[in-house]
Design a protein around this motif. Structure first.
Motif, mmCIF file in Angstrom:
data_model
loop_
_atom_site.group_PDB
_atom_site.id
_atom_site.type_symbol
_atom_site.label_atom_id
_atom_site.label_comp_id
_atom_site.label_asym_id
_atom_site.label_seq_id
_atom_site.Cartn_x
_atom_site.Cartn_y
_atom_site.Cartn_z
ATOM 1 N N VAL B 45 0.873 -1.183 0.000
ATOM 2 C CA VAL B 45 0.000 0.000 0.000
ATOM 3 C C VAL B 45 0.907 1.229 0.000
ATOM 4 O O VAL B 45 2.089 1.131 0.302
ATOM 5 C CB VAL B 45 -0.949 -0.011 1.225
ATOM 6 C CG1 VAL B 45 -1.872 -1.223 1.171
ATOM 7 C CG2 VAL B 45 -0.178 0.023 2.524
ATOM 8 N N PRO B 46 0.385 2.382 -0.371
ATOM 9 C CA PRO B 46 1.238 3.578 -0.437
ATOM 10 C C PRO B 46 1.748 3.948 0.955
ATOM 11 O O PRO B 46 1.160 3.566 1.969
ATOM 12 C CB PRO B 46 0.306 4.668 -0.958
ATOM 13 C CG PRO B 46 -0.911 3.992 -1.448
ATOM 14 C CD PRO B 46 -1.005 2.682 -0.758
ATOM 15 N N SER B 47 2.825 4.704 0.994
ATOM 16 C CA SER B 47 3.297 5.255 2.268
ATOM 17 C C SER B 47 2.274 6.275 2.762
ATOM 18 O O SER B 47 1.463 6.777 1.977
ATOM 19 C CB SER B 47 4.641 5.942 2.053
ATOM 20 O OG SER B 47 4.442 7.081 1.228
ATOM 21 N N THR B 48 2.285 6.559 4.040
ATOM 22 C CA THR B 48 1.336 7.559 4.574
ATOM 23 C C THR B 48 1.550 8.897 3.894
ATOM 24 O O THR B 48 0.605 9.586 3.542
ATOM 25 C CB THR B 48 1.500 7.708 6.098
ATOM 26 O OG1 THR B 48 2.876 7.951 6.385
ATOM 27 C CG2 THR B 48 1.059 6.447 6.824
ATOM 28 N N ARG B 49 2.829 9.238 3.672
ATOM 29 C CA ARG B 49 3.132 10.506 3.022
ATOM 30 C C ARG B 49 2.549 10.521 1.598
ATOM 31 O O ARG B 49 1.903 11.489 1.183
ATOM 32 C CB ARG B 49 4.650 10.710 2.958
ATOM 33 C CG ARG B 49 5.056 12.031 2.297
ATOM 34 C CD ARG B 49 6.463 11.918 1.723
ATOM 35 N NE ARG B 49 7.434 11.647 2.775
ATOM 36 C CZ ARG B 49 8.086 12.618 3.450
ATOM 37 N NH1 ARG B 49 7.867 13.871 3.163
ATOM 38 N NH2 ARG B 49 8.945 12.296 4.386
ATOM 39 N N GLY B 50 2.758 9.433 0.875
ATOM 40 C CA GLY B 50 2.290 9.363 -0.515
ATOM 41 C C GLY B 50 0.772 9.445 -0.607
ATOM 42 O O GLY B 50 0.220 10.175 -1.428
ATOM 43 N N LEU B 51 0.105 8.700 0.291
ATOM 44 C CA LEU B 51 -1.351 8.691 0.231
ATOM 45 C C LEU B 51 -1.928 10.053 0.610
ATOM 46 O O LEU B 51 -2.866 10.549 -0.036
ATOM 47 C CB LEU B 51 -1.914 7.600 1.156
ATOM 48 C CG LEU B 51 -3.427 7.398 1.035
ATOM 49 C CD1 LEU B 51 -3.801 6.892 -0.351
ATOM 50 C CD2 LEU B 51 -3.942 6.430 2.093
ATOM 51 N N ALA B 52 -1.335 10.654 1.630
ATOM 52 C CA ALA B 52 -1.807 11.983 2.050
ATOM 53 C C ALA B 52 -1.682 12.974 0.882
ATOM 54 O O ALA B 52 -2.592 13.760 0.616
ATOM 55 C CB ALA B 52 -1.017 12.464 3.271
ATOM 56 N N ALA B 53 -0.552 12.897 0.179
ATOM 57 C CA ALA B 53 -0.343 13.817 -0.957
ATOM 58 C C ALA B 53 -1.377 13.544 -2.042
ATOM 59 O O ALA B 53 -1.950 14.470 -2.622
ATOM 60 C CB ALA B 53 1.071 13.645 -1.513
ATOM 61 N N GLU B 54 -1.621 12.251 -2.298
ATOM 62 C CA GLU B 54 -2.543 11.899 -3.363
ATOM 63 C C GLU B 54 -3.963 12.369 -3.038
ATOM 64 O O GLU B 54 -4.707 12.804 -3.912
ATOM 65 C CB GLU B 54 -2.532 10.377 -3.552
ATOM 66 C CG GLU B 54 -2.801 9.937 -4.962
ATOM 67 C CD GLU B 54 -2.399 8.482 -5.187
ATOM 68 O OE1 GLU B 54 -3.310 7.666 -5.360
ATOM 69 O OE2 GLU B 54 -1.181 8.168 -5.157
ATOM 70 N N LEU B 55 -4.319 12.247 -1.757
ATOM 71 C CA LEU B 55 -5.674 12.629 -1.341
ATOM 72 C C LEU B 55 -5.759 14.122 -1.002
ATOM 73 O O LEU B 55 -6.809 14.613 -0.604
ATOM 74 C CB LEU B 55 -6.115 11.792 -0.134
ATOM 75 C CG LEU B 55 -6.223 10.273 -0.374
ATOM 76 C CD1 LEU B 55 -6.541 9.556 0.929
ATOM 77 C CD2 LEU B 55 -7.300 9.979 -1.408
ATOM 78 N N LYS B 56 -4.633 14.793 -1.109
ATOM 79 C CA LYS B 56 -4.585 16.228 -0.792
ATOM 80 C C LYS B 56 -5.110 16.490 0.623
ATOM 81 O O LYS B 56 -6.016 17.315 0.807
ATOM 82 C CB LYS B 56 -5.363 17.034 -1.833
ATOM 83 C CG LYS B 56 -4.742 16.884 -3.217
ATOM 84 C CD LYS B 56 -5.191 17.947 -4.182
ATOM 85 C CE LYS B 56 -4.418 17.829 -5.475
ATOM 86 N NZ LYS B 56 -5.101 18.396 -6.621
ATOM 87 N N MET B 57 -4.599 15.715 1.591
ATOM 88 C CA MET B 57 -5.024 15.939 2.983
ATOM 89 C C MET B 57 -3.793 15.873 3.876
ATOM 90 O O MET B 57 -2.696 15.529 3.430
ATOM 91 C CB MET B 57 -6.067 14.891 3.399
ATOM 92 C CG MET B 57 -5.577 13.465 3.390
ATOM 93 S SD MET B 57 -6.941 12.270 3.496
ATOM 94 C CE MET B 57 -7.401 12.472 5.202
ATOM 95 N N SER B 58 -3.984 16.199 5.139
ATOM 96 C CA SER B 58 -2.873 16.161 6.092
ATOM 97 C C SER B 58 -2.455 14.711 6.312
ATOM 98 O O SER B 58 -3.236 13.779 6.138
ATOM 99 C CB SER B 58 -3.319 16.804 7.407
ATOM 100 O OG SER B 58 -2.745 16.141 8.500
ATOM 101 N N ARG B 59 -1.174 14.539 6.774
ATOM 102 C CA ARG B 59 -0.664 13.187 6.945
ATOM 103 C C ARG B 59 -1.189 12.556 8.232
ATOM 104 O O ARG B 59 -1.182 11.327 8.370
ATOM 105 C CB ARG B 59 0.870 13.260 6.970
ATOM 106 C CG ARG B 59 1.539 11.946 6.648
ATOM 107 C CD ARG B 59 3.027 12.175 6.487
ATOM 108 N NE ARG B 59 3.797 10.989 6.746
ATOM 109 C CZ ARG B 59 5.127 10.978 6.840
ATOM 110 N NH1 ARG B 59 5.793 12.115 6.717
ATOM 111 N NH2 ARG B 59 5.764 9.854 7.060
#
Lengths: 493, 493
Positions: B45-59
């Protein structure tokens, strides 16, 4: 001058009755072939030994014929190249057959009434599209080829090409190379919420073939198909090859107007649709419309051809699952392509087929062109499995988002108030509407003369649009080209 | 277990109204995706940083969700692989969605009446052909792949693949790659006495597509086409995709019986023919018949689709020029392929088109599947121009002649009086007629079980043949296989 290898000789027919000496026949044959232009100045001819063997005759008559051809200047000998047709044969002698042929073809073309071809084929021929004749700025569907990882790709190509097996060189499966089908099924399940097994995947040469096959398998001549108005011209053509009757249904900001479709042609046999990113306008079909469409198809037995092009690229962060994944009646044929994510000359795409139709699609593919070249299918499989594909998509997503932003900025800065940008933040192109009354066809033509590949919105309509516009691709156009291109477009408007 | 790269996630849809905390929505989304089988055990699964960036939300909410998923055993962390879906998710939980789906598809297949497809597609589906399911002895159309110069070829592939340009990766011409069209025109002019210019050459994915395109461009539904009886089943299928009505015309030792054709259907719209080497019987059409056919076509306006397959291989020393070269009314569409001279998975063939039809064919090709993959077209051009093609043909001609001789000897030695060999000494297969009353379909089926790919003659007939037979390919079958194969066939008869 290129040399045709020695073995490429026009067929030699000899009379073995003995009425004419063999050497004379060989001599006459070469003389005539040279005079008729079938053998060209400088072209190598076989050795006397080789020709005698090929004709299954003694070498002596062949040598005699060659001697005479040398003497009369038809043959020359060059060091290292063996015997060749002389370069000094007078050109006017050689022109004759060419003249003859062009006379024949002139007769054909002078024939005022064009010769009969099929109705389908005649309908397909449209006006020339000069905006497609160059790879200049804003060319639609063109990816950022300069950023494709050619090194990685060609290493994989080389690996597979060197290790070709009997199996990989022989006839392949009409449905495609099994490991690629597995990989595509996995990919579509994960990324697009497509529900399928590898056995339902048909590997095609691109989305175009996917739509064409769907038309051929599902539709008889004069069957009716809803198409989006405006819509993708390539799909219209593909469906016309099946002889289908196209019923344009308007799209609005929520996508295809399903209620209007039902009003106009409830009993239609199929619909072609781009729900994720409407082509060309760019809106996303909302959930209500999706359910309406699926219900209509389930109730009436219509087929849904879902073209999920460009779904890899959404910059708003909210990808929309496919229609196929929502469909509980197995009425959706899902069409996708690698052409735009990879590169167009790859010629690889795929269709996801309802299970009970797999056999019919497979048979049709076999009847049309058998199967897709195996090498690239194997290479594509590795490219995905080794993670290069996902990495490339991620990189392109960032790049295209930047290019889109640059394009919107350039439009606003250089043509304030003139062009109106519409569509979701997704894909590889956007639509810029022109002021009312401005003819987009004329502008696209003028732009094409300046090397700009801006496609007119009108070309996506069956009827005349209310407002013209330009479809501007930014995938294959870098920021500098975007800025220069918009400047040039400004001059055309 | 294969790992799907991290970016391949099903679409995540989040409610930003604030009613449900974000961390909870992310947690729920993953839990559901895992339980539904959309995310598989072991998948990254994506890293927390990557997913947060993709979803445009805070980590922070993403990290909280991940923590909880770890705690509850949905996620695991592997060294070097980052966070993955746990491998220990109970399997019965994962089975649910699969069950659901197979229920849906069972419903579809339980539906007793099959769902409606096009008439064309329904007609195409025939009986299974077990003799095509293996690459064993006598497989028709298979060349001697073990003798293909893979080294030379893959060097050329590698050279072109490494040096790909923007032009070679972008959209290509529907008619094909220009240098290949020049080379093919030159080759056909020299070897087959075909009269054409490069502009008349359309590069296809093989003879199958050539015939299919000719049908599509020239024929409307129910137009009538003469086909040879017996004839090439692939051509029948290709013409059926156009909805054409097939009129079987018998062949005799001089080829297609043209007078009989005129008697049965003088006003037919087209004819499909293999004049150089009749498929499958192997005779050559004589000169009188050729002139009769051309005259009929010129008078009635019928089209001639000439399939010049296997013309590279004649062991009698007298190649026969093509029909196309004799035609003065531009009514011949000449179809050829590289599949058999090179290797089938190459997917390259060509059509020579009368000048006034070039535009219609080009438009149709574009509508069907746009164009052929550029790489192999460029490689094929070099392969011909550098002389490898002519050399390969010469070598194969000798080899196939030896194999043919071995096959005829084996038949005479091991089955004296049982099988009668017919056809000219040419090509890559021969026909062995069975004693009267013997069922060739049954023998081919039995042979297929022993790994032998002997095609029954009956499969080439529209009506029942007077005498059954076996079509035995020897191109891809070496001498040892030929001898063993004939022994096994003897057991089946």
């Amino acid at each position: 001058m290129k040399r045709v290898p020695a073995s490429f000789l026009p067929p030699i027919t000899l009379d073995s009755s003995g009425a004419i000496p063999m050497y004379r026949q060989v001599y006459e044959w070469f003389r005539r072939a040279i005079m008729a232009g079938q053998l060209r100045p400088g072209q190598r001819v076989p050795s006397t030994r080789g020709l005698a063997a090929e004709l299954k005759m003694s070498r002596i008559p062949v040598s005699s014929a060659y001697d005479q051809l040398h003497e009369e200047g038809y043959f020359e000998t060059f060091v290292g190249a063996g015997t060749c047709v002389a370069r000094s044969i007078p050109c006017d002698a050689l022109d004759q057959p060419v003249k003859k042929q062009s006379e024949a073809s002139r007769q054909v073309s002078q024939n005022k009434t064009p010769r009969r071809i099929s109705v389908r084929a005649a309908l397909l021929r449209g006006a020339p599209q000069p905006w497609l004749s160059n790879l200049g700025a804003f060319r639609v569907s063109l990816p950022a080829l300069e950023h494709f990882p050619v090194g990685v790709w060609s290493k994989l190509v080389n690996r597979h090409s060197r290790n070709q097996t009997r199996q990989s060189m022989a006839y392949g499966d009409a449905m495609g190379y099994w490991p690629l089908r597995e990989t595509v099924a996995e990919y579509l399940g994960a990324v697009r919420a497509v529900r399928c097994e590898p056995s339902q995947i048909l590997v095609t040469t691109g989305a175009q073939q996917g739509i064409q096959l769907a038309g051929q398998v599902l539709l008889d001549a004069n069957d009716r198909v809803w198409i989006e108005e405006p819509g993708y011209p390539g799909a219209r053509k593909a469906l016309m090859t099946a002889g289908a009757q196209l019923i344009p249904i308007p799209v609005d900001e929520e996508g295809l107007n399903v209620a209007e479709g039902i009003r106009r042609a409830r009993a239609a046999d199929a619909v072609y649709i781009t729900p994720s990113h409407q082509y060309p306008l760019g809106m996303t079909m909302n959930a209500t419309r999706r359910m309406l469409l699926l219900n209509w198809a389930a109730r009436t037995g219509a087929w849904i051809i879902e073209d999920d092009y460009d779904s890899e690229y959404r910059y708003g962060g909210r990808p929309i699952p496919s229609l196929q994944g929502l469909d509980t009646s197995a009425r959706v044929i899902y069409v996708g392509t690698f052409s735009k994510v990879m590169f167009p000359a790859l010629r690889l795409g795929y269709v996801v087929i309802p299970k009970d139709l797999v056999d019919a699609f497979s048979t049709a593919r076999d009847a049309n062109d058998q199967f897709s070249s195996t090498l690239y299918q194997a290479v594509m499989t590795d490219f995905i499995r080794e993670g290069h594909f996902a990495r490339h998509i991620r990189r392109m997503r960032m790049l295209y988002q930047q290019r889109r932003t640059a394009l919107v900025e350039a439009i606003h800065k250089q043509m304030p108030g003139k062009l109106e940008v519409i569509g979701a933040e997704a894909g590889m192109h956007l639509v810029a509407l022109l002021p009312e009354g401005v003819n987009d066809l004329a502008i696209s033509k003028k732009a094409a003369e300046l090397g700009i590949a801006a496609m007119p919105l009108t070309s996506c309509y069956e009827s005349a649009p209310i407002r013209g516009g330009l479809i501007l691709g930014y995938g294959g156009t870098d920021v500098r080209q975007i800025q220069q291109g918009i400047r040039k477009l400004g001059m055309c408007i």
